[in-house]
Write an enzyme that holds these catalytic residues in place. Sequence first.
Site, PDB file in Angstrom:
ATOM      1  N   LYS A  96       2.606  11.427  -3.393  1.00 28.27           N
ATOM      2  CA  LYS A  96       1.570  10.743  -4.179  1.00 28.27           C
ATOM      3  C   LYS A  96       0.679  11.756  -4.906  1.00 28.27           C
ATOM      4  CE  LYS A  96      -1.766   6.972  -3.472  1.00 28.27           C
ATOM      5  NZ  LYS A  96      -2.275   6.070  -2.431  1.00 28.27           N
ATOM      6  N   ASP A 136       0.875  -1.168   0.000  1.00 28.24           N
ATOM      7  CA  ASP A 136       0.000   0.000   0.000  1.00 28.24           C
ATOM      8  C   ASP A 136       0.915   1.222   0.000  1.00 28.24           C
ATOM      9  OD1 ASP A 136      -1.667   2.127   0.503  1.00 28.24           O
ATOM     10  OD2 ASP A 136      -2.386   1.394   2.452  1.00 28.24           O
ATOM     11  N   GLU A 178      -7.426   0.597  -4.344  1.00 33.72           N
ATOM     12  CA  GLU A 178      -7.404   0.515  -2.885  1.00 33.72           C
ATOM     13  C   GLU A 178      -8.726   0.047  -2.269  1.00 33.72           C
ATOM     14  OE1 GLU A 178      -5.754   4.367  -2.147  1.00 33.72           O
ATOM     15  OE2 GLU A 178      -3.802   3.713  -2.863  1.00 33.72           O
ATOM     16  N   ASP A 190     -13.474   5.102   1.136  1.00 29.28           N
ATOM     17  CA  ASP A 190     -12.041   5.147   1.444  1.00 29.28           C
ATOM     18  C   ASP A 190     -11.543   6.588   1.423  1.00 29.28           C
ATOM     19  OD1 ASP A 190      -9.295   4.974   1.507  1.00 29.28           O
ATOM     20  OD2 ASP A 190      -9.105   3.542  -0.134  1.00 29.28           O
TER      21      ASP A 190
END
Lengths: 262, 634
Positions: free
Chosen positions: B72, B10, B173, B195
């Site tokens: 990211k 992850d 994810e 999420d």
Amino acid sequence: MAQTEQKKRGPSDSGILVVTQTKPPTANCWSCGAMRAAHFCQQCGKVQPPAPVDYFSFFGLPYKLNLEPDKLEREFYALSRHLHPDINAVSSDREQQWSLEQSSQLNDAYRTLKDPITRTEYLLRLQGVQLEEQSKAATEEARRTGKVKKQVVPPDLLEQVFELNMQLEEARMNKKMGEPDRNLERELQDTKKQLQAKYDGMMAELHAAWNEWDTLVERTGQGDTVLEDDRLAVRDKMVDVLNRRSYLRNLLRDIDEVLESQ
Amino acid sequence: MSNERIVGIDLGTTNSLVAYMEGDRPVVIPGEDGLNLVPSVVALDGNGQIVVGSAARKFLIETADHTVYSVKRLMGRGVEDVRDELKLFPFRLAEDLAAGEVLRIKLGDKTFTPPEISAFILRQLKRNAERYFAAPVTQAVITVPAYFNDAQRQATKDAGRIAGLEVLRLVNEPTAAALAYGLDKKETATVAVYDLGGGTFDISILKLHEGIFEVIATNGDTHLGGDDIDNLLITIALSDIEGDLGVDIRRNTEIVQGIRKAVIEAKIALSSNEKTVLNVELPGGKRYQREITRAQFEQLIQPVIDRTIGPVRQAMKDAGLKATQIDEAVLVGGSTRIPRVRQLVEELFERKPHSDLNPDEVVALGAAVQANILAGGSEATKEMLLLDVTPLSLGIEALGGVVAKIIHRNSTIPASATEHFTTGVEGQTNVAIHVLQGERELAKDCRSLARFDLRGIPPMPAGLPRIEVKFLIDANGILHVSARELRSGKEAEIEVQPSYGLTDEQVENMILESFDKAEEDFRQRQVIEARNEAETMLTALEKGRKNVAWEQLSSQERTNVGKLETALRAVMQEEDYQSIRSAIDALNQGTMRLAELMMDSAVGAALKGQNMDTADVGEGPESPHPIASAEIER
């Protein structure tokens, strides 16, 4: 491709009622040599090289428009368990490539067939029809010439559409100004109800046409000679309903948009 | 099939984790510090070495300009996309960036692309796993936000390659989280995964059926997360402090980082307490304190968390489902610890959401499950199969700047579409195709993926060539394009100009082995420099032996110097610059008295009318020690 072959055999009008389906070549499994099933080997489970088949043939289905969604879904899941790249992630590069192509074909086929409208459109395209509004050909033409794709207003809607567009415009203006007009909204609701009823009627027409079509397919399958005119009649009926339907659907969507955002 | 373990990673905005399947359970692999979470922070330490994770975190405040976090947010993005981002994040971009070039971020005096920064994090996770298994790890499944576009996915895959990992699959994810949750649930159910992480928001609606995890619809926002909540609090603290001090501190990265740290602590505290104190230490012994109640906090963040409602509604609409048709709602991501977020999810789905698994770890655990499936499966996963979708529609720019959609969003992947093109001019041999991703009608409002230039079309009259172009989105959500001219049967040559992204060749050059080589180069340079320094030192010692001061040393002192000299000469032949340096230091210490005596005699000589030059005190005027050489500039 399968379709082009069929077209060659047809009369000047490129479509024919297809009953002789395209089947994957019955080669032996490349890996274990067993007589293989269509997409993967029943014996050793290995994914086979993809064959160019249409979406109906991919699922081993006749060219009928009524089908059982649950059965199609089960078949889709079952084939996914053999063809998906995750199942073949540690296989050779060649098998991975086949798996990628096979499973994209599977997904494309399932996506197209599970929805009755895209299923009908796809069958009509196999029949050589260029659907006026939805067709790729029209899109391409529009793309090439830079023109907006033409929308043909069904004659029986002409008057109502003119009125409705005015109302929609007014409702949008009201919304912008923050002054909703309850009367106008009620009128739109009424129009929506009327159009929805018309839409439902069209869907019933379409269902009837599917049944007619499927009967023709069955008769051909039983060796009956089906008149070219009968086939063309059903085909053109479906084309006509689809075009009107898509026009109506857009109108309903526009009304919903205006009503939702109030 | 190799026996090598495939790990699940992850790669998060705030934290990253690596996990694998131990028997029939996925487990997170801890780092050397014993912690499961590796903060997604990369720093360049004083020795020019890359530091990752908790160790890098302390540099956030000490040397903020040598540190990068939340990288990211920059993956697969262009300069023009990140303008707004730069106002809130202390990313320092290279000054010489050309338009359309892949971003480069400054870290000290070096620059790195976002995939390279991510690769440092991945390499750390790879090392953690290798340490844990005591075996090499070269294959991984990496998770990405479901709403990541093609460029962002490609950038993540590139990061893996740079880190020396073969990325077997990119998994979304929320889908990974569903895998972790669904491990022991074999019944049929419709599940919504909400999420909300550090920087991204995803919503996915899945249908679970006898081990098949079929995503029906997904939506999200790749720039919405805990970072945005932090920034709201930071803005308040900054204006408060500026009001107090009357100076602009926005450019003071140390203070801003200090505030960020305090804000995050306050945010976390407010998930369990009704009020907390935002506590920031300021330079000059001052302190900024402000009490925040949960009610104030919730009011403040409401606009941020409300931004998740639109994507949730759209996903439900695309799935053709109403809230009552959802059987379970699952919470993923650290930001779902915020009570107000949980309340919102409960309102949206009309049921209490699940959060049995640690929201920070569930995605990595799911990635480990997927890794196990790819490796051929085990008893626990043999029935499991993931069918995911592409989050965004794929289209081609038509004349007039309109987008013609060829693969719609929420299509199960792999998915493909075939399009036909022709030429518009007599003898034309090239056709350009502009591919875009997004839902808007006009090309300018969609995300440009790439421009494909089809070449080598046999010259024919206009409109005669029929070029068949196949667009295929693979199971990673990444686009592949191939083309053929049907009349001649010739494979058309395709040149791809990715709009945002590295070319294959660039990635090849960045592979960390080459960076490892750079470390090797760095090490060799250190050895050479240490040897040079040792040479200088030994030459000075030779001179010292001839000086009268040498005779003033005791015989024991002279023997000691001799021993240290031999030790240095021996170690100089070896490749370890650190031991050369310690031998130099030892000799330096050992000759301290000699140096003093030489200095004394030199001073004495100077008093007698001699100058420093003839007294020969050493290598340079700046040298504090007549034998030691001046500090070498590195």
